[in-house]
Design a protein around this motif. Structure first.
Motif, PDB file in Angstrom:
ATOM      1  N   SER A 108      -5.506   6.762   7.401  1.00 34.94           N
ATOM      2  CA  SER A 108      -4.698   6.440   8.568  1.00 34.94           C
ATOM      3  C   SER A 108      -5.428   6.840   9.841  1.00 34.94           C
ATOM      4  N   GLU A 109      -5.378   5.976  10.845  1.00 27.64           N
ATOM      5  CA  GLU A 109      -5.977   6.318  12.130  1.00 27.64           C
ATOM      6  C   GLU A 109      -5.099   7.289  12.905  1.00 27.64           C
ATOM      7  N   VAL A 110      -3.790   7.289  12.609  1.00 30.66           N
ATOM      8  CA  VAL A 110      -2.844   8.176  13.294  1.00 30.66           C
ATOM      9  C   VAL A 110      -2.913   9.587  12.717  1.00 30.66           C
ATOM     10  N   ASP A 111      -2.925   9.697  11.406  1.00 31.92           N
ATOM     11  CA  ASP A 111      -2.984  10.996  10.724  1.00 31.92           C
ATOM     12  C   ASP A 111      -4.089  10.910   9.682  1.00 31.92           C
ATOM     13  N   ARG A 112      -5.249  11.442   9.986  1.00 28.67           N
ATOM     14  CA  ARG A 112      -6.430  11.315   9.129  1.00 28.67           C
ATOM     15  C   ARG A 112      -6.227  11.936   7.743  1.00 28.67           C
ATOM     16  N   ARG A 113      -5.190  12.774   7.604  1.00 26.33           N
ATOM     17  CA  ARG A 113      -4.911  13.373   6.286  1.00 26.33           C
ATOM     18  C   ARG A 113      -4.268  12.366   5.341  1.00 26.33           C
ATOM     19  N   PHE A 114      -3.672  11.313   5.887  1.00 26.17           N
ATOM     20  CA  PHE A 114      -2.932  10.341   5.085  1.00 26.17           C
ATOM     21  C   PHE A 114      -3.868   9.217   4.647  1.00 26.17           C
ATOM     22  N   VAL A 115      -3.959   9.036   3.330  1.00 26.85           N
ATOM     23  CA  VAL A 115      -4.793   7.992   2.750  1.00 26.85           C
ATOM     24  C   VAL A 115      -3.908   7.103   1.897  1.00 26.85           C
ATOM     25  N   SER A 116      -3.961   5.802   2.161  1.00 26.90           N
ATOM     26  CA  SER A 116      -3.158   4.873   1.367  1.00 26.90           C
ATOM     27  C   SER A 116      -4.071   4.033   0.476  1.00 26.90           C
ATOM     28  N   ILE A 117      -3.488   3.577  -0.619  1.00 26.09           N
ATOM     29  CA  ILE A 117      -4.200   2.769  -1.601  1.00 26.09           C
ATOM     30  C   ILE A 117      -3.829   1.308  -1.375  1.00 26.09           C
ATOM     31  N   HIS A 118      -4.844   0.465  -1.253  1.00 28.23           N
ATOM     32  CA  HIS A 118      -4.669  -0.964  -1.014  1.00 28.23           C
ATOM     33  C   HIS A 118      -5.389  -1.747  -2.104  1.00 28.23           C
ATOM     34  N   LEU A 119      -4.853  -2.900  -2.450  1.00 28.05           N
ATOM     35  CA  LEU A 119      -5.566  -3.795  -3.360  1.00 28.05           C
ATOM     36  C   LEU A 119      -6.716  -4.448  -2.616  1.00 28.05           C
ATOM     37  N   THR A 120      -7.828  -4.619  -3.294  1.00 31.90           N
ATOM     38  CA  THR A 120      -8.900  -5.449  -2.764  1.00 31.90           C
ATOM     39  C   THR A 120      -8.558  -6.893  -3.125  1.00 31.90           C
ATOM     40  N   GLU A 121      -9.315  -7.821  -2.622  1.00 32.00           N
ATOM     41  CA  GLU A 121      -9.104  -9.230  -2.992  1.00 32.00           C
ATOM     42  C   GLU A 121      -9.261  -9.397  -4.500  1.00 32.00           C
ATOM     43  N   SER A 122     -10.256  -8.736  -5.053  1.00 32.48           N
ATOM     44  CA  SER A 122     -10.490  -8.794  -6.502  1.00 32.48           C
ATOM     45  C   SER A 122      -9.314  -8.189  -7.273  1.00 32.48           C
ATOM     46  N   GLY A 123      -8.794  -7.062  -6.767  1.00 38.84           N
ATOM     47  CA  GLY A 123      -7.649  -6.419  -7.415  1.00 38.84           C
ATOM     48  C   GLY A 123      -6.408  -7.285  -7.364  1.00 38.84           C
ATOM     49  N   GLU A 124      -6.199  -7.941  -6.229  1.00 37.41           N
ATOM     50  CA  GLU A 124      -5.028  -8.820  -6.101  1.00 37.41           C
ATOM     51  C   GLU A 124      -5.140 -10.002  -7.071  1.00 37.41           C
ATOM     52  N   LYS A 125      -6.319 -10.578  -7.168  1.00 33.82           N
ATOM     53  CA  LYS A 125      -6.514 -11.689  -8.116  1.00 33.82           C
ATOM     54  C   LYS A 125      -6.284 -11.219  -9.548  1.00 33.82           C
ATOM     55  N   PRO A 183       0.824  -1.213   0.000  1.00 43.21           N
ATOM     56  CA  PRO A 183       0.000   0.000   0.000  1.00 43.21           C
ATOM     57  C   PRO A 183       0.857   1.262   0.000  1.00 43.21           C
ATOM     58  N   MET A 184       0.397   2.276  -0.710  1.00 43.04           N
ATOM     59  CA  MET A 184       1.092   3.564  -0.725  1.00 43.04           C
ATOM     60  C   MET A 184       0.106   4.678  -1.006  1.00 43.04           C
ATOM     61  N   CYS A 185       0.511   5.888  -0.674  1.00 48.26           N
ATOM     62  CA  CYS A 185      -0.359   7.043  -0.896  1.00 48.26           C
ATOM     63  C   CYS A 185      -0.341   7.424  -2.371  1.00 48.26           C
ATOM     64  N   GLN A 186      -1.332   8.203  -2.766  1.00 49.90           N
ATOM     65  CA  GLN A 186      -1.442   8.597  -4.164  1.00 49.90           C
ATOM     66  C   GLN A 186      -0.253   9.433  -4.613  1.00 49.90           C
ATOM     67  N   ARG A 187       0.293  10.232  -3.725  1.00 52.20           N
ATOM     68  CA  ARG A 187       1.454  11.052  -4.096  1.00 52.20           C
ATOM     69  C   ARG A 187       2.642  10.156  -4.475  1.00 52.20           C
ATOM     70  N   ALA A 188       2.873   9.105  -3.675  1.00 49.06           N
ATOM     71  CA  ALA A 188       3.957   8.171  -3.981  1.00 49.06           C
ATOM     72  C   ALA A 188       3.690   7.457  -5.299  1.00 49.06           C
ATOM     73  N   LEU A 189       2.440   7.093  -5.543  1.00 46.48           N
ATOM     74  CA  LEU A 189       2.088   6.465  -6.824  1.00 46.48           C
ATOM     75  C   LEU A 189       2.344   7.420  -7.979  1.00 46.48           C
ATOM     76  N   SER A 190       1.973   8.668  -7.794  1.00 51.96           N
ATOM     77  CA  SER A 190       2.185   9.682  -8.829  1.00 51.96           C
ATOM     78  C   SER A 190       3.665   9.795  -9.173  1.00 51.96           C
ATOM     79  N   GLU A 191       4.511   9.852  -8.141  1.00 51.91           N
ATOM     80  CA  GLU A 191       5.955   9.962  -8.361  1.00 51.91           C
ATOM     81  C   GLU A 191       6.515   8.697  -9.001  1.00 51.91           C
ATOM     82  N   LYS A 192       6.042   7.544  -8.567  1.00 45.23           N
ATOM     83  CA  LYS A 192       6.522   6.265  -9.092  1.00 45.23           C
ATOM     84  C   LYS A 192       6.149   6.106 -10.562  1.00 45.23           C
ATOM     85  N   LEU A 193       4.935   6.527 -10.913  1.00 47.81           N
ATOM     86  CA  LEU A 193       4.430   6.331 -12.272  1.00 47.81           C
ATOM     87  C   LEU A 193       4.722   7.504 -13.210  1.00 47.81           C
ATOM     88  N   LEU A 194       5.304   8.568 -12.655  1.00 45.39           N
ATOM     89  CA  LEU A 194       5.631   9.761 -13.440  1.00 45.39           C
ATOM     90  C   LEU A 194       4.405  10.367 -14.115  1.00 45.39           C
TER      91      LEU A 194
END
Length: 148
Positions: free
Chosen positions: A92-109, A57-68
């Motif tokens: 994130s429960e610690v910092d509500r501003r931070f949102v990470s992207i996770h695969l669903t079971e369907s996405g992983e398959k 899992p990673m935040c959208q900003r990291a994805l943006s940088e990774k994917l250019l």
């Protein structure tokens, strides 16, 4: 076919290299496009799924940088992947501003089923290069990409 521009020899060589790079990129992309279309994925959607699948899992900003790609583009792509049930946003429960992207079971398959054949198509496309040429190509692309 190279450039016909009336420029200095170093500029002509750079233009010719650029033209060849763009044509090679187009050839590889065309070879992969049918597989993506069959899977119902865009290149950027595949990039998001592949990054989260292999890196976690990673935040959208990291994805943006990774994917250019722009942050706005990643937002749209992630919105569509959420709509299709392939990823979910998790705040994130610690910092509500931070949102990470996770695969669903369907996405992983989906990515687990698609990626091996996609990687094989890339290998087949690159097979015109010998192992030594491929290593040199990687080195040169890295040098061009980092400017070092």
């Amino acid at each position: 076919m190279g450039t016909h521009a009336k420029v200095t020899e170093p500029t002509r060589a750079a233009l010719d290299a650029y033209i060849k790079l763009m044509r090679a990129s187009d050839t590889v992309n065309r070879a992969l496009k049918a597989g993506l279309a069959d899977a119902g994925l865009t290149t950027t959607q595949l990039g998001v799924l592949e990054a989260v699948y292999h890196l976690g899992p990673m935040c959208q900003r990291a994805l943006s940088e990774k994917l250019l790609v722009s942050g706005g583009n990643v937002t749209t792509v992630v919105d569509n992947l959420v709509r299709d049930g392939l990823v979910r946003r998790e705040r994130s429960e610690v910092d509500r501003r931070f949102v990470s992207i996770h695969l669903t079971e369907s996405g992983e398959k989906r990515i687990a089923g698609f990626f091996p054949a996609h990687a094989e198509r890339i290998r087949e496309t690159m097979a015109v290069l010998s192992p030594a040429e491929l290593a040199e190509f990687q080195r040169l692309c890295k040098k061009l990409g980092t400017g070092e």
